[in-house]
Motif scaffolding. Sequence first.
Motif, short mmCIF file in Angstrom:
data_model
loop_
_atom_site.label_atom_id
_atom_site.label_comp_id
_atom_site.label_asym_id
_atom_site.label_seq_id
_atom_site.Cartn_x
_atom_site.Cartn_y
_atom_site.Cartn_z
N LEU A 1 -10.34 -29.93 57.67
CA LEU A 1 -10.49 -28.48 57.63
C LEU A 1 -9.19 -27.82 57.18
O LEU A 1 -8.12 -28.19 57.66
CB LEU A 1 -10.85 -27.95 59.03
CG LEU A 1 -12.08 -28.57 59.71
CD1 LEU A 1 -12.13 -28.15 61.17
CD2 LEU A 1 -13.35 -28.15 58.99
N LEU B 1 -6.28 -25.12 57.28
CA LEU B 1 -5.75 -24.46 58.47
C LEU B 1 -4.78 -23.34 58.10
O LEU B 1 -3.93 -23.52 57.24
CB LEU B 1 -5.05 -25.48 59.38
CG LEU B 1 -4.55 -24.92 60.70
CD1 LEU B 1 -4.93 -25.83 61.85
CD2 LEU B 1 -3.03 -24.75 60.66
N LYS B 2 -4.95 -22.20 58.76
CA LYS B 2 -4.02 -21.08 58.62
C LYS B 2 -3.76 -20.50 60.00
O LYS B 2 -4.59 -20.64 60.91
CB LYS B 2 -4.60 -20.02 57.69
CG LYS B 2 -4.75 -20.47 56.25
CD LYS B 2 -5.19 -19.32 55.35
CE LYS B 2 -5.30 -19.79 53.89
NZ LYS B 2 -5.65 -18.68 52.98
N ALA B 3 -2.61 -19.87 60.16
CA ALA B 3 -2.27 -19.29 61.46
C ALA B 3 -1.21 -18.21 61.31
O ALA B 3 -0.41 -18.24 60.38
CB ALA B 3 -1.76 -20.38 62.41
N LYS C 1 -3.05 -16.12 66.41
CA LYS C 1 -4.37 -16.65 66.10
C LYS C 1 -4.26 -17.78 65.09
O LYS C 1 -3.31 -17.85 64.30
CB LYS C 1 -5.28 -15.54 65.58
CG LYS C 1 -4.76 -14.82 64.35
CD LYS C 1 -5.67 -13.65 63.99
CE LYS C 1 -5.13 -12.90 62.77
NZ LYS C 1 -5.99 -11.75 62.41
N MET C 2 -5.25 -18.66 65.13
CA MET C 2 -5.26 -19.83 64.25
C MET C 2 -6.71 -20.15 63.91
O MET C 2 -7.58 -20.09 64.77
CB MET C 2 -4.60 -21.03 64.94
CG MET C 2 -4.53 -22.30 64.11
SD MET C 2 -3.70 -23.67 64.97
CE MET C 2 -2.00 -23.13 64.92
N THR C 3 -6.96 -20.48 62.64
CA THR C 3 -8.31 -20.86 62.26
C THR C 3 -8.74 -22.08 63.07
O THR C 3 -7.94 -22.98 63.34
CB THR C 3 -8.40 -21.18 60.76
OG1 THR C 3 -7.36 -22.12 60.42
CG2 THR C 3 -8.24 -19.94 59.92
N HIS C 4 -10.01 -22.11 63.49
CA HIS C 4 -10.63 -23.18 64.27
C HIS C 4 -10.23 -23.13 65.74
O HIS C 4 -10.76 -23.90 66.54
CB HIS C 4 -10.34 -24.57 63.68
CG HIS C 4 -10.42 -24.61 62.19
ND1 HIS C 4 -11.58 -24.31 61.49
CD2 HIS C 4 -9.47 -24.86 61.24
CE1 HIS C 4 -11.34 -24.40 60.19
NE2 HIS C 4 -10.08 -24.73 60.02
N GLY D 1 -9.18 -19.72 67.04
CA GLY D 1 -9.40 -18.33 67.40
C GLY D 1 -8.13 -17.69 67.94
O GLY D 1 -7.01 -18.10 67.63
N GLN D 2 -8.31 -16.68 68.80
CA GLN D 2 -7.17 -16.04 69.44
C GLN D 2 -6.54 -17.04 70.42
O GLN D 2 -7.21 -17.58 71.28
CB GLN D 2 -7.62 -14.79 70.20
CG GLN D 2 -6.48 -13.90 70.66
CD GLN D 2 -5.77 -13.20 69.51
OE1 GLN D 2 -6.41 -12.85 68.53
NE2 GLN D 2 -4.47 -13.01 69.63
N ASN E 1 0.20 -20.75 56.05
CA ASN E 1 -0.86 -20.60 55.05
C ASN E 1 -1.11 -21.90 54.29
O ASN E 1 -1.79 -21.91 53.27
CB ASN E 1 -0.53 -19.47 54.07
CG ASN E 1 0.88 -19.60 53.51
OD1 ASN E 1 1.39 -20.71 53.36
ND2 ASN E 1 1.51 -18.48 53.20
#
Length: 209
Positions: free
Chosen positions: A49, A51-53, A83-86, A88-89, A196
């Motif tokens: 997956l 990933l960004k945060a 927050k981070m993808t996968h 959430g907060q 990113n």
Amino acid sequence: MKTIKLLSVVLLSLFLFTACDDSTDAFESEQSLFEVDNMASKSRIEKSLPLKATFTVWRAETPGSQSCDVGFSETMMLKGNGKMTHLGQLQELFMRFCSMPTPEVIFPVNYSFIETGKFVAANGDELHCIIESGQIWPYTGDNPKYQLYFNDDILFIGGTGRFKGASGWAKTNAYVHPGTTDNDGEDPFYTDFFINEGELIIIPGSASE
């Protein structure tokens, strides 16, 4: 005599046919076991997956509160949110590392984690991470808030819940504001992360094992 020979041939043919049938059954049984193993392997296929945060960390203890290995002189523990993808907060995130500051700082400043870091997702699942080695550099951009910068590899090394057995990496892309006061003051130390670039590899269904 001919009758005896004919009977012998018939019995021999029957024996060979039975042996061949048993061999076929054994092959089919072995093939069936292979298919089961193959299906089990497929059920554990890793899922990659992007990933960004975006998150910010602050000092959670006085620098130097714990000892470091030889060659490093200062510990730093940081906590924050974002927050981070996968995930959430984020409920919480934690990092503790040793750096090598000197009275007259000579760049780059080396650092490394001395404990496993963690990102706690909105539902409580944890994604664990480590930075094996990194380097802090002077910030050369035009944002007056920042004075230092680092962009090192975060390695993901498992976790809990749906992140059990997880792996992957991300680039920190982090900007440091040294601050002039303690955390309760008007100008505290903090570091902003804008991740990113990264990849999170999980094993679907591993949380239920």
